[in-house]
Design an enzyme around this catalytic site. Sequence first.
Site, PDB file in Angstrom:
ATOM      1  N   ASN A  15      15.143 -11.712 -24.229  1.00  0.00           N
ATOM      2  CA  ASN A  15      14.314 -10.417 -24.747  1.00  0.00           C
ATOM      3  C   ASN A  15      14.552  -9.268 -23.943  1.00  0.00           C
ATOM      4  O   ASN A  15      14.202  -9.262 -22.722  1.00  0.00           O
ATOM      5  CB  ASN A  15      12.743 -11.221 -24.529  1.00  0.00           C
ATOM      6  CG  ASN A  15      11.882 -10.147 -24.745  1.00  0.00           C
ATOM      7  OD1 ASN A  15      12.017  -9.080 -25.316  1.00  0.00           O
ATOM      8  ND2 ASN A  15      10.400 -10.468 -24.516  1.00  0.00           N
ATOM      9  N   LYS A  17      13.162  -6.447 -24.278  1.00  0.00           N
ATOM     10  CA  LYS A  17      12.030  -5.732 -24.199  1.00  0.00           C
ATOM     11  C   LYS A  17      12.206  -4.259 -24.607  1.00  0.00           C
ATOM     12  O   LYS A  17      13.006  -3.972 -25.497  1.00  0.00           O
ATOM     13  CB  LYS A  17      11.205  -5.849 -22.894  1.00  0.00           C
ATOM     14  CG  LYS A  17      11.060  -7.396 -22.554  1.00  0.00           C
ATOM     15  CD  LYS A  17      10.039  -7.776 -21.251  1.00  0.00           C
ATOM     16  CE  LYS A  17      10.082  -9.066 -21.039  1.00  0.00           C
ATOM     17  NZ  LYS A  17       9.240  -9.629 -19.884  1.00  0.00           N
ATOM     18  N   HIS A 101       4.258 -12.128 -27.592  1.00  0.00           N
ATOM     19  CA  HIS A 101       4.644 -12.296 -26.411  1.00  0.00           C
ATOM     20  C   HIS A 101       3.278 -11.781 -25.441  1.00  0.00           C
ATOM     21  O   HIS A 101       2.434 -11.197 -26.181  1.00  0.00           O
ATOM     22  CB  HIS A 101       5.686 -11.242 -26.034  1.00  0.00           C
ATOM     23  CG  HIS A 101       6.137 -11.348 -24.717  1.00  0.00           C
ATOM     24  ND1 HIS A 101       5.518 -10.650 -23.734  1.00  0.00           N
ATOM     25  CD2 HIS A 101       7.406 -11.927 -24.229  1.00  0.00           C
ATOM     26  CE1 HIS A 101       6.291 -11.097 -22.669  1.00  0.00           C
ATOM     27  NE2 HIS A 101       7.391 -11.692 -22.981  1.00  0.00           N
ATOM     28  N   GLU A 103       2.804  -9.745 -23.352  1.00  0.00           N
ATOM     29  CA  GLU A 103       2.801  -8.445 -23.098  1.00  0.00           C
ATOM     30  C   GLU A 103       2.094  -7.662 -24.266  1.00  0.00           C
ATOM     31  O   GLU A 103       1.243  -6.680 -24.030  1.00  0.00           O
ATOM     32  CB  GLU A 103       4.286  -7.802 -22.789  1.00  0.00           C
ATOM     33  CG  GLU A 103       4.675  -7.992 -21.463  1.00  0.00           C
ATOM     34  CD  GLU A 103       6.061  -7.972 -21.263  1.00  0.00           C
ATOM     35  OE1 GLU A 103       6.780  -7.456 -22.103  1.00  0.00           O
ATOM     36  OE2 GLU A 103       6.435  -8.510 -20.172  1.00  0.00           O
ATOM     37  N   GLU A 171       5.471 -19.258 -21.729  1.00  0.00           N
ATOM     38  CA  GLU A 171       5.782 -18.300 -20.652  1.00  0.00           C
ATOM     39  C   GLU A 171       4.258 -18.058 -19.643  1.00  0.00           C
ATOM     40  O   GLU A 171       3.505 -17.228 -20.428  1.00  0.00           O
ATOM     41  CB  GLU A 171       6.143 -16.822 -21.232  1.00  0.00           C
ATOM     42  CG  GLU A 171       7.481 -16.886 -21.940  1.00  0.00           C
ATOM     43  CD  GLU A 171       7.929 -15.589 -22.255  1.00  0.00           C
ATOM     44  OE1 GLU A 171       9.161 -15.640 -21.718  1.00  0.00           O
ATOM     45  OE2 GLU A 171       7.395 -14.762 -22.821  1.00  0.00           O
ATOM     46  N   GLY A 177       8.347 -11.446 -14.781  1.00  0.00           N
ATOM     47  CA  GLY A 177       8.953 -10.241 -14.181  1.00  0.00           C
ATOM     48  C   GLY A 177       8.561 -10.192 -12.631  1.00  0.00           C
ATOM     49  O   GLY A 177       8.505  -9.387 -11.821  1.00  0.00           O
ATOM     50  N   SER A 217      10.635 -15.152 -15.295  1.00  0.00           N
ATOM     51  CA  SER A 217      11.767 -15.411 -14.045  1.00  0.00           C
ATOM     52  C   SER A 217      12.958 -16.315 -14.046  1.00  0.00           C
ATOM     53  O   SER A 217      13.272 -16.739 -13.024  1.00  0.00           O
ATOM     54  CB  SER A 217      10.875 -15.361 -12.805  1.00  0.00           C
ATOM     55  OG  SER A 217       9.971 -14.359 -12.582  1.00  0.00           O
TER      56      SER A 217
HETATM   57  P1  13P Z   1      11.464 -12.164 -17.059  1.00  0.00           P
HETATM   58  O1  13P Z   1      12.623 -12.986 -17.051  1.00  0.00           O
HETATM   59  O2  13P Z   1      11.886 -10.770 -16.662  1.00  0.00           O
HETATM   60  O3  13P Z   1      10.397 -12.611 -16.333  1.00  0.00           O
HETATM   61  O4  13P Z   1      10.596 -11.950 -18.523  1.00  0.00           O
HETATM   62  C1  13P Z   1      10.505 -13.254 -19.242  1.00  0.00           C
HETATM   63  C2  13P Z   1      10.093 -12.706 -20.466  1.00  0.00           C
HETATM   64  O5  13P Z   1       8.736 -12.340 -20.460  1.00  0.00           O
HETATM   65  C3  13P Z   1      10.639 -13.020 -21.660  1.00  0.00           C
HETATM   66  O6  13P Z   1      10.058 -13.005 -22.770  1.00  0.00           O
END
Ligand code: 13P
Length: 256
Positions: A15, A17, A101, A103, A171, A177, A217
């Site tokens: 992803n 983003k 997601h 976010e 997740e 992150g 992560s």
């Molecule tokens: P990270 O791997 O940067 O922690 O992000 C995970 C994520 O949100 C994937 O959708």
Amino acid sequence: MTRSPQAPRPLAAGNWKMNGLLAARTEVEALGRRIAAAPPACDVLICPPATLIRPFAGAWSGQGIAFGGQDCHAAASGAHTGDISAAMIADAGGAYVIIGHSERRAAYGESDAAIAAKAEAALSAGLVAIVCVGETLAERDAGSAIAVVCGQVDASLPPAATPDAVVVAYEPVWAIGTGRTPSSGDIAAMHAAIRERLTARFGAQEGPRFRILYGGSVKPSNAAEILHLANVDGALVGGASLKAADFDAILDAYRG
Ligand code: 13P
């Protein structure tokens, strides 16, 4: 417990983003070369910004990497300025779309019902929907992580969900992150609970066929340990998917 040989074919998904310009095609090219040289025993997917689906899919679809979107609208078309439909993602060469997601749940207040409607739209357009679920740190500290996530699984998967058309991505919000991950025991417990939920709803035949990804992560140093756990059928990778060398090192978990 480790993955059983009957487990579904894993999916390693990146992803990106809101990262990546057309120049990032060099990373996809490099990843494609590595996959061709040493194919992993998993499906590989990159979900770049929507602007890059067409150029990437045009150049590399059918060469070991699939592409997808990061969100879609629940409607097929209409007056929704700034949004993108599932059919547009498919038309650009996408085969998957990430839905719900954390976010987006946080920034746009996307509810489970809204996510289920988006997933339904994805299925109607012939896309595979990767439906994201996950608890906050407060929910984990309160001991309600499994209840929260299973509730999200129940309410975010559309009635038409099938193991071929829907992937669940667990997740934990606090692991995204941050460099922090749950213990292997906690990941395995959550994935087992999600599996149980899917089997209760879709039956003993179909439940075990759904792919349940872990995200948060994931990086080369922890990928093998996480990805070999029972009921972990792949990863949804953020930051470490942006560089071909890192993402490819994660794929090593699926190379003999
Ligand atoms: P990270 O791997 O940067 O922690 O992000 C995970 C994520 O949100 C994937 O959708």
